[in-house]
Structures are given as structure tokens and as C-alpha cells.
Design a protein around this motif. Structure first.
Motif: not given
Length: 277
Positions: A32-57
């Protein structure tokens, strides 16, 4: 596992193949991730990317060790209303998310698999998923677990974060630099650490007393942490530690027995009327 297959992605199997591959000891992971504001320097998909990448690996690494572990597609849209005010945040209500995970649990219960792991990358989901774990245990007899996508937050605070680096700070920025460096713009990153919160002895994000909050409550730019010292090398280290720790957790989940071999109790995980827990 009842069948040999080259993929650990459950959705890539046919229905018949999934039924043959899954058994009562199979561990099914739902990130489970999120699509949400992560300041001006990170993508909206930050939580999704981390959860998806770590889980699959982690699932792939666990399967390579012989564990009967499978993964479902990551849920992107979750309970992100603490960032409702910020551009790009896509959130659903608590009851929509709860209904979604309960219905997914009901679907899983129709398969031979009996163990479900929520692999969560967004702090705003925690309380709801804890409730969902018990709901799914009671209603469908599933063994349910909730784990974080990375090693515990206190293990990777940045040097200037005062224990407050919980959103778009040192750790998350480093992880995205490792995973998708082209999505990070450190030229616009700024520290946003509400240092006054560190003065409270009992109240805080990781202290005995927690509190309801929105991410624009703290006179910051909506982030909580200091991303300015983030780097891909640290992100790679944190990613590897998180994967290794997750594999070890999957091994424990695979052999977990709440009753300690003393028997299963009543059907569906229920307890007799009047019993306490």
C-alpha cells in the motif's frame, strides 16, 4: 507452494494456476502506497514507489530462499487526507479504503491462501490497516499482518531531523534518489523541521502521546524533515537493509502460529462470548 512458476506476481497467473500455486501456508503480500504531495523536490508517487519497489524485491528474494511468498499489485490511492490541501494529492476516505481492503481480503479468502501481509509505505494508512487486520481475521479467518516498507523510521533519521523526519526528508529522498534519480530535484529542496515539537517530552510522532495533524499545521512547506543532505548511496543502503529485513520478517510470518501449536480455537479466529483479549 503447490506449483512451480517463474513469477511471484499473483496477478500474472491464470485463475487456475493461482489456485494450484497457493496453499494454506502461502504468504500473500499487498503493498500500500500513496499518491500525495512530497514537497517541491520529490514526485507524488514517492510512497507508492518505495512500497512497490521494496516489496517486489523482498518477495523475489524470499522466494529465492524457498519461501512460499506471492505479491499482489500495489494499491496507489489511499488515505492521504493529511495532505488534502496540497497540489497533486489523490486521496480516498477512510471508509472507502477500509471497504476496499476488506473486500480484497474476502476475495483472498476464497483462495487456498490464509496469510495476508499489508506492506505499507504511507504513515497515514497505519491506524486503518491495523483495524483492517483484525476485521479480516475475525470475518474471514485470515492470518493478517502489517509491516512497514522500510526498516523502522528511528533507524534512519537524518542528522538534523530531531526525530521528526517523517515525510519527504532525508530517508525518503535518498531512497527515491536510489530508485528513480531523475525524479528528484534537490535544487529546490529545503529543510522543514518543526523543531519546537522536539521540546515536548511526551507528545510526538513516535512518543507515548500522538496527535491528529495535517501536514500544513507546522509552519513548514508541507514536508517534515531535511532532504538537503540526501544521497543515492545512503538510499541504496537503506533499500538493501529494508529488503533484507523484510525477507526475515516473511520467514517469521510463514511459520507464525499465534496459538503456539496448542490448537486453532473456534472457527474463523473467533473467541467465546465474554472472552477478553
Amino acid at each position: 507452494m503447490n506449483a512451480v512458476t517463474s513469477t511471484r506476481k499473483l496477478a500474472e497467473l491464470s485463475g487456475n494456476a493461482a489456485a494450484a500455486a497457493l496453499g494454506p501456508d502461502s504468504v500473500v503480500v499487498l503493498p500500500t502506497g500513496a499518491i500525495e504531495y512530497h514537497g517541491p523536490h520529490l514526485p507524488l508517487m514517492t510512497d507508492y514507489l518505495i512500497a512497490d519497489s521494496v516489496a517486489n524485491a523482498a518477495v523475489d528474494a524470499a522466494a529465492a530462499k524457498g519461501l512460499d511468498v506471492w505479491i499482489l499489485p500495489t494499491i496507489a490511492y489511499t488515505k492521504s487526507d493529511e495532505h488534502h490541501w496540497a497540489p497533486g494529492t489523490m486521496w480516498i476516505s477512510w471508509d472507502t479504503l477500509m471497504q476496499t481492503v476488506v473486500e480484497l481480503g474476502s476475495s483472498l479468502a476464497a483462495t487456498p491462501a490464509k496469510k495476508l501481509v499489508f506492506f505499507n509505505g504511507h504513515g497515514g494508512n497505519l491506524a486503518l490497516l491495523q483495524v483492517a487486520c483484525r476485521e479480516l481475521r475475525r470475518r474471514f479467518g485470515l492470518q493478517t499482518f502489517l509491516m512497514g516498507a522500510t526498516v523502522p523510521p528511528g533507524d534512519h533519521d537524518g542528522p538534523e531531523e530531531l526525530g521528526l523526519g517523517i515525510h519527504a526528508g532525508h530517508a525518503e529522498t535518498s531512497l527515491v534518489q536510489h530508485l528513480r534519480p531523475e525524479l528528484v530535484d534537490l535544487s529546490v529542496a529545503e529543510p522543514s523541521v518543526p523543531a519546537h515539537l522536539a521540546e515536548y517530552e511526551h507528545i510526538g510522532f513516535r512518543k507515548r502521546v500522538t496527535f491528529g495533524w495535517l501536514s500544513n499545521d507546522f509552519a513548514t512547506n508541507g514536508t517534515l524533515g531535511d532532504p538537503t543532505g540526501a544521497n543515492a548511496a545512503y538510499g541504496a543502503e537503506l533499500f538493501d537493509r529494508s529488503v533484507t529485513d523484510a525477507v526475515a520478517a516473511f520467514a517469521e510470518i510463514a511459520r507464525f502460529d499465534a496459538a503456539g501449536g496448542a490448537g486453532g480455537g473456534m472457527a474463523g479466529g473467533a473467541t467465546p462470548a465474554g472472552a477478553s483479549s
